[in-house]
Design an enzyme around this catalytic site. Structure first.
Site, PDB file in Angstrom:
ATOM      1  N   ASP A  98      -9.044   0.245  -0.822  1.00  0.00           N
ATOM      2  CA  ASP A  98      -8.236  -0.886  -1.264  1.00  0.00           C
ATOM      3  C   ASP A  98      -7.092  -1.143  -0.277  1.00  0.00           C
ATOM      4  OD1 ASP A  98      -7.007   1.518  -1.913  1.00  0.00           O
ATOM      5  OD2 ASP A  98      -6.598   0.999  -3.996  1.00  0.00           O
ATOM      6  N   ASP A 101      -2.077   3.008   3.737  1.00  0.00           N
ATOM      7  CA  ASP A 101      -0.627   3.087   3.766  1.00  0.00           C
ATOM      8  C   ASP A 101      -0.257   4.095   4.866  1.00  0.00           C
ATOM      9  OD1 ASP A 101       1.925   2.518   2.574  1.00  0.00           O
ATOM     10  OD2 ASP A 101       1.820   4.377   1.461  1.00  0.00           O
ATOM     11  N   SER A 102      -0.027   5.337   4.519  1.00  0.00           N
ATOM     12  CA  SER A 102       0.284   6.344   5.541  1.00  0.00           C
ATOM     13  C   SER A 102      -0.943   6.678   6.391  1.00  0.00           C
ATOM     14  CB  SER A 102       0.783   7.630   4.880  1.00  0.00           C
ATOM     15  OG  SER A 102      -0.268   8.265   4.189  1.00  0.00           O
ATOM     16  N   GLY A 103      -2.134   6.469   5.837  1.00  0.00           N
ATOM     17  CA  GLY A 103      -3.373   6.824   6.527  1.00  0.00           C
ATOM     18  C   GLY A 103      -3.848   8.231   6.188  1.00  0.00           C
ATOM     19  N   THR A 105      -4.908   9.619   3.339  1.00  0.00           N
ATOM     20  CA  THR A 105      -6.121   9.693   2.514  1.00  0.00           C
ATOM     21  C   THR A 105      -7.360   9.520   3.388  1.00  0.00           C
ATOM     22  OG1 THR A 105      -4.876   8.670   0.706  1.00  0.00           O
ATOM     23  CG2 THR A 105      -7.264   8.737   0.469  1.00  0.00           C
ATOM     24  N   LEU A 106      -7.357   8.472   4.198  1.00  0.00           N
ATOM     25  CA  LEU A 106      -8.541   8.191   5.006  1.00  0.00           C
ATOM     26  C   LEU A 106      -8.749   9.209   6.106  1.00  0.00           C
ATOM     27  CD1 LEU A 106      -8.706   4.349   5.133  1.00  0.00           C
ATOM     28  CD2 LEU A 106     -10.448   5.925   4.345  1.00  0.00           C
ATOM     29  N   LYS A 129      -1.141  -1.684   5.564  1.00  0.00           N
ATOM     30  CA  LYS A 129       0.303  -1.755   5.818  1.00  0.00           C
ATOM     31  C   LYS A 129       0.572  -0.966   7.096  1.00  0.00           C
ATOM     32  CE  LYS A 129       1.795  -1.247   1.000  1.00  0.00           C
ATOM     33  NZ  LYS A 129       2.591  -0.376   0.123  1.00  0.00           N
ATOM     34  N   ARG A 163      -4.425  -3.477 -12.430  1.00  0.00           N
ATOM     35  CA  ARG A 163      -5.633  -3.466 -11.592  1.00  0.00           C
ATOM     36  C   ARG A 163      -6.460  -4.738 -11.779  1.00  0.00           C
ATOM     37  NH1 ARG A 163      -6.354   1.744  -9.503  1.00  0.00           N
ATOM     38  NH2 ARG A 163      -5.693   3.441 -10.851  1.00  0.00           N
TER      39      ARG A 163
END
Ligand code: IMP
Ligand code: MG
Length: 175
Positions: A98, A101-103, A105-106, A129, A163
């Site tokens: 979705d 953000d900080s990256g 998780t991915l 972002k 959501r």
């Protein structure tokens, strides 16, 4: 504190962008199959809309990770609470997110899923972002680059709510 939602990206624009992403993926993977990995829960609305617009054969699997509680800032801790059902061996994997953000998780997921020998692996995110990035991740498909504001809707939540909004909105707190 009361909450108000301001529209950032209207429904029509989100839909058009997903159409565009679906077309691009269909072209890039022409003659092949794609295996979409939906990162629960936030990506569930996006993955459905995206899958409907991909014209090559599609399979979908789900996994759940979390790095947020009822907060609007990343804890930096990524927890795997539901793993995939299917192996990734020899598949063209597209991780569907979705928002990046900080990256963190991915970055974590790419390492984890990369060990399962997919044929190819790419990332598709509805929102990014970039100004918030802490860990670098290579993203092949991006819907919208947005400023550093906390957004909800189209799968994104604030404390599990909002959501179901059919657009991307910014949550504003009024006291
Ligand atoms: P990252 O690991 O910091 O890149 O965080 C990614 C995850 O944080 C996303 O998949 C979302 O679940 C959540 N997140 C980040 N920014 C937002 C936001 O603006 N609204 C809602 N959830 C967000
Ligand atoms: Mg998410």
């Amino acid at each position: 504190m009361a909450e108000k939602i301001r529209v950032m990206i209207p429904e029509k624009e989100v839909d058009e962008k997903i159409e565009e992403l679906g077309k691009k993926i269909s072209e890039d993977y022409a003659g092949q199959e794609v295996h979409l990995i939906c990162i629960l829960k936030g990506s569930v609305f996006f993955v459905c809309e995206l899958a409907k617009r991909i014209t090559v054969p599609v399979t979908i699997d789900f996994m759940q990770v979390s790095s947020y509680g009822a907060e609007t800032k990343s804890s930096g801790v990524v927890r795997l609470s539901k793993d995939l059902d299917e192996p990734l061996q020899d598949k063209n994997v597209i991780i569907v997110e979705d928002i990046i953000d900080s990256g963190r998780t991915l970055n974590h997921l790419v390492k984890l899923l990369g060990q399962r020998h997919p044929k190819t692996m790419a990332i598709c995110t509805l929102l990014d972002k970039p100004s918030r990035r802490v860990v670098d991740v290579e993203v092949k498909y991006t819907g919208f680059r947005i400023p550093d504001e906390f957004v909800v809707g189209y799968g994104l939540d604030y404390d599990q709510r909002y959501r179901n909004l059919p657009y991307i909105g910014v949550i504003e707190f009024i006291d």
